[in-house]
Write a protein that holds these residues in place. Structure first.
Motif, PDB file in Angstrom:
ATOM      1  N   SER A 188       0.841  -1.199   0.000  1.00 18.50           N
ATOM      2  CA  SER A 188       0.000   0.000   0.000  1.00 18.50           C
ATOM      3  C   SER A 188       0.877   1.251   0.000  1.00 18.50           C
ATOM      4  CB  SER A 188      -0.906   0.012   1.229  1.00 18.50           C
ATOM      5  OG  SER A 188      -0.150   0.247   2.409  1.00 18.50           O
ATOM      6  N   ASP A 189       0.323   2.345  -0.477  1.00 17.06           N
ATOM      7  CA  ASP A 189       1.065   3.606  -0.458  1.00 17.06           C
ATOM      8  C   ASP A 189       1.416   3.999   0.979  1.00 17.06           C
ATOM      9  OD1 ASP A 189       0.866   3.806  -3.227  1.00 17.06           O
ATOM     10  OD2 ASP A 189      -0.977   5.000  -3.146  1.00 17.06           O
ATOM     11  N   ALA A 190       0.496   3.745   1.899  1.00 15.94           N
ATOM     12  CA  ALA A 190       0.760   4.091   3.305  1.00 15.94           C
ATOM     13  C   ALA A 190       1.927   3.293   3.863  1.00 15.94           C
ATOM     14  CB  ALA A 190      -0.502   3.854   4.140  1.00 15.94           C
ATOM     15  N   ASP A 191       1.988   2.011   3.530  1.00 13.64           N
ATOM     16  CA  ASP A 191       3.101   1.198   4.028  1.00 13.64           C
ATOM     17  C   ASP A 191       4.419   1.600   3.387  1.00 13.64           C
ATOM     18  OD1 ASP A 191       1.524  -0.197   5.780  1.00 13.64           O
ATOM     19  OD2 ASP A 191       1.315  -1.978   4.513  1.00 13.64           O
ATOM     20  N   LEU A 192       4.390   1.973   2.107  1.00  6.97           N
ATOM     21  CA  LEU A 192       5.621   2.445   1.468  1.00  6.97           C
ATOM     22  C   LEU A 192       6.076   3.756   2.081  1.00  6.97           C
ATOM     23  CD1 LEU A 192       4.825   1.458  -2.209  1.00  6.97           C
ATOM     24  CD2 LEU A 192       6.792   0.681  -0.888  1.00  6.97           C
TER      25      LEU A 192
END
Length: 507
Positions: A154-158
Motif C-alpha cells: 500500500s502507499d501508506a506502508d511504502l
C-alpha cells in the motif's frame, strides 16, 4: 531509470534500487536452454507515440515507436502448462537507419525498472552510431510496469518504510520495523501465494530468449544496466550460443551471497559519500554545506529523529527520507549540487529539496502514490534469495556495520523483508557462459551501488568477459563520455572488443 538499484529492504532503507543486494546463487549450472519451449510467439505491434511522450515529455522527430505484448509461460520449468504472463515491449526505430544490424534489447535494472521507458529514453540518448544501426527494444520484465505485474504494498506502508529510521537502535523501534516488514511480506503472500517464485531472475532470463525469438533475431544483442547485468549474465549461462553481443554496465558479482553483496554496497555508498564530501570541500562556492558534508548529514538525521522539519501537508522529513535523498543523489555526480542545496535548505527549515530528491528515487508522485517498482523489486530479490539470514542475525550485522559504515551500514544490513518472505525461492545460477563470445563488462570506479570490485569478478565468472573501466563517479558509465561511448559503440556494431586493461578518464 538507468541510475537505479535495488532495495533489499523496504522497511528500513537499504542502499539501492539497481539490484544490488544479491541473493545466494545456485551453484549447480542449469542445462542450457532448459525444457523444450513452445513455438516462438509473435508480438502484435501497434504505434505508441503517446507512450514515448509520457516518458520523455515530448515525441521526438525521426523516431517511430511501437508497443506490444508477448505471452510467455509463467513457469519455464513447465512451459506447456497453460498459464502465461504478458510481457510489455517497446520498439523504437530511427526513421533513417542505414546498414541496419538488428535489435538492441535493453534493461534498466532495478529489479523493477521499466525497460519500456528505457527504450524511449535511449532512443534519443544513445549515440547515432547505435540508433542508426539498431532498433532499441525495451521490455518490462515479468512483474514490472505494463507487464503482468506485482502490486501488493500500500502507499501508506511504502511511506512508512521510506520514512522509518534507517538505523533503529532502540528495541521498540527495531520491533516496529520488523512488524512493518512482516505485514508487507504477508500482503504479497496473501495476494500471490505459490506464484511468488515465478518472478525470479532465471524465469525472466528465459523470457529474454522468447523476446529474441519473437523479434526474429538469431542471436541476442543486449545492453543491461545494474541488475540488468545479472539478468544478462544468467541469460548468457542459459543460452551461450544465442549471444551476439552483451554489454553489462554497472556489474553485479553473481557469486556473492546476500550478506556479502549488502556489505559491498554499504562500503560503496560510504566511498561515494566521501567523494561527495571531498568535492564539497574543494567547491565551497557550489556546496553551501562545506566544509563538512558528513557532519551536516549526521546532524540533519539526528535532528529529524527529535523534531523533523515538516513540508507541504505536514509531511515530516524524517531521518529515513533524508537518507533516501542522499542515496538518490549519489547515483550521479550531476546531482551533488542539488543535494548540497537541499541539505542547506533543510537546516533552514525548508524540506522541499529533500522530498524532491527522495520522491524521484522512490517513484512517489505528488499525490503520494507509488509505482510498483518496489513491489517487483521485493518479489524478484526475495525469490532469488534462498538463504536470507534470520532477523536476529540481521540485528547483529546492523550493530557491526554501524561501526564500519556509519551512514549506510545499518540500513544495508537489515534485509527484514526477505527474512520474512512467504514465498518459495528460486536462486539463479552463477557460473561460466561456456561457448559464448566475448561479453563486455563495464565498471565505474566511483560507483556506489555496484562497486567497481564486482566488475572484474563478473568478467572472470563468465569466462568470456572483457572489462572496460570508467574512472568516473556515479552508477553506470555508457554513454557518459566519448571514450566509453566509442568503445561500446564499436563492440555493439562491429563486435570489436576493447584491448585488455582499457580505462577511460572521468571526462
Amino acid at each position: 531509470m538507468i541510475r537505479r538499484v535495488a532495495l533489499a529492504v523496504l522497511v528500513v532503507l537499504v542502499l539501492a534500487v539497481a539490484g544490488c543486494v544479491g541473493p545466494a546463487p545456485r551453484w549447480s549450472a542449469p542445462k542450457p536452454g532448459g525444457p523444450a519451449a513452445p513455438a516462438a510467439a509473435t508480438v502484435n505491434w501497434r504505434p505508441c507515440p503517446d507512450t514515448a511522450r509520457t516518458a520523455l515529455g515530448r515525441t521526438p522527430d525521426n523516431v517511430t515507436y511501437e508497443c506490444g505484448k508477448l505471452n510467455v509461460p509463467q513457469d519455464w520449468a513447465n512451459p506447456n502448462g497453460g498459464k502465461q504472463f504478458g510481457i510489455a515491449l517497446m520498439r523504437a526505430r530511427a526513421t533513417h537507419q542505414t546498414n541496419r544490424i538488428g535489435s538492441l534489447v535493453v534493461n534498466p535494472g532495478g529489479p523493477g525498472g521499466s525497460g519500456v521507458d528505457l527504450a524511449a529514453y535511449l532512443s534519443v540518448g544513445l549515440p547515432a552510431d547505435v540508433t542508426q544501426r539498431f532498433d532499441i527494444v525495451g521490455f518490462d520484465p515479468r512483474g514490472v510496469g505494463a507487464s503482468d505485474r506485482v502490486k501488493c504494498f500500500s502507499d501508506a506502508d511504502l511511506d512508512a518504510s521510506f520514512g522509518a529510521d534507517p538505523d533503529p537502535v532502540a528495541q521498540a523501534d527495531f520491533d516496529k520495523a520488523v512488524a512493518l516488514s512482516r505485514k508487507m511480506a504477508q500482503s504479497c503472500g496473501t495476494r500471490y501465494g505459490d506464484t511468488l517464485p515465478l518472478f525470479s531472475t532465471e524465469q525472466a532470463a528465459r523470457d529474454m530468449d522468447a523476446i529474441r525469438a519473437a523479434l526474429g533475431e538469431p542471436k541476442l544483442t543486449y545492453l543491461g544496466y545494474s541488475y540488468g547485468t545479472l539478468l544478462g549474465a544468467v541469460y548468457a549461462q542459459l543460452f551461450p550460443t544465442h549471444v551476439r553481443a552483451l554489454v553489462l554496465d554497472g556489474a553485479i558479482d553473481p557469486t556473492l551471497d546476500s550478506v556479502a553483496s549488502a556489505e559491498g554496497q554499504a562500503k560503496g555508498f560510504e566511498r561515494a559519500f566521501d567523494n561527495f564530501s571531498a568535492w564539497c570541500r574543494s567547491n565551497a562556492s557550489k556546496c553551501p554545506i562545506a566544509p563538512d558534508a558528513r557532519a551536516t548529514v549526521t546532524s540533519a538525521m539526528d535532528s529529524a529523529r527529535r523534531t523533523p522539519v515538516t513540508g507541504s501537508g505536514g509531511r515530516a522529513a524524517t531521518a529515513g527520507w533524508i537518507q533516501t535523498a542522499v542515496v538518490a543523489s549519489l547515483y550521479s555526480q550531476e546531482q551533488w549540487p542539488q543535494l548540497a542545496t537541499a541539505l542547506d535548505n533543510l537546516r533552514k527549515g525548508n524540506a522541499t529539496g529533500i522530498f524532491r530528491l527522495a520522491d524521484s528515487y522512490a517513484e512517489r508522485d505528488a499525490r503520494g502514490r507509488y509505482s510498483n517498482l518496489f513491489d517487483a523489486n521485493a518479489a524478484v530479490n526475495c525469490a532469488d534469495d534462498a538463504n536470507t539470514p534470520a532477523v536476529d542475525k540481521l540485528r547483529t550485522l546492523q550493530s557491526e556495520w554501524r561501526q564500519k559504515y556509519p551512514l549506510f551500514g545499518p540500513s544495508s544490513a537489515l534485509n527484514l523483508l526477505c527474512a520474512q518472505w512467504p514465498g518459495k525461492r528460486d536462486p539463479y545460477p552463477a557460473g561460466a557462459a561456456k561457448g559464448a563470445p566475448p561479453i563486455l563488462v563495464v565498471g565505474t570506479t566511483g560507483d556506489p551501488a555496484t562497486p567497481y570490485e564486482q566488475t572484474p569478478k563478473l568478467a572472470e565468472t563468465l569466462g568470456s568477459g572483457v572489462v572496460l573501466t570508467w574512472q568516473g563517479e556515479g552508477h553506470t558509465a555508457y554513454p557518459q563520455t566519448r571514450c566509453i561511448s566509442s568503445a561500446v559503440n564499436r563492440y555493439l556494431t562491429d563486435l570489436t572488443v576493447p584491448a585488455k586493461g582499457t580505462s577511460c578518464p572521468a571526462s
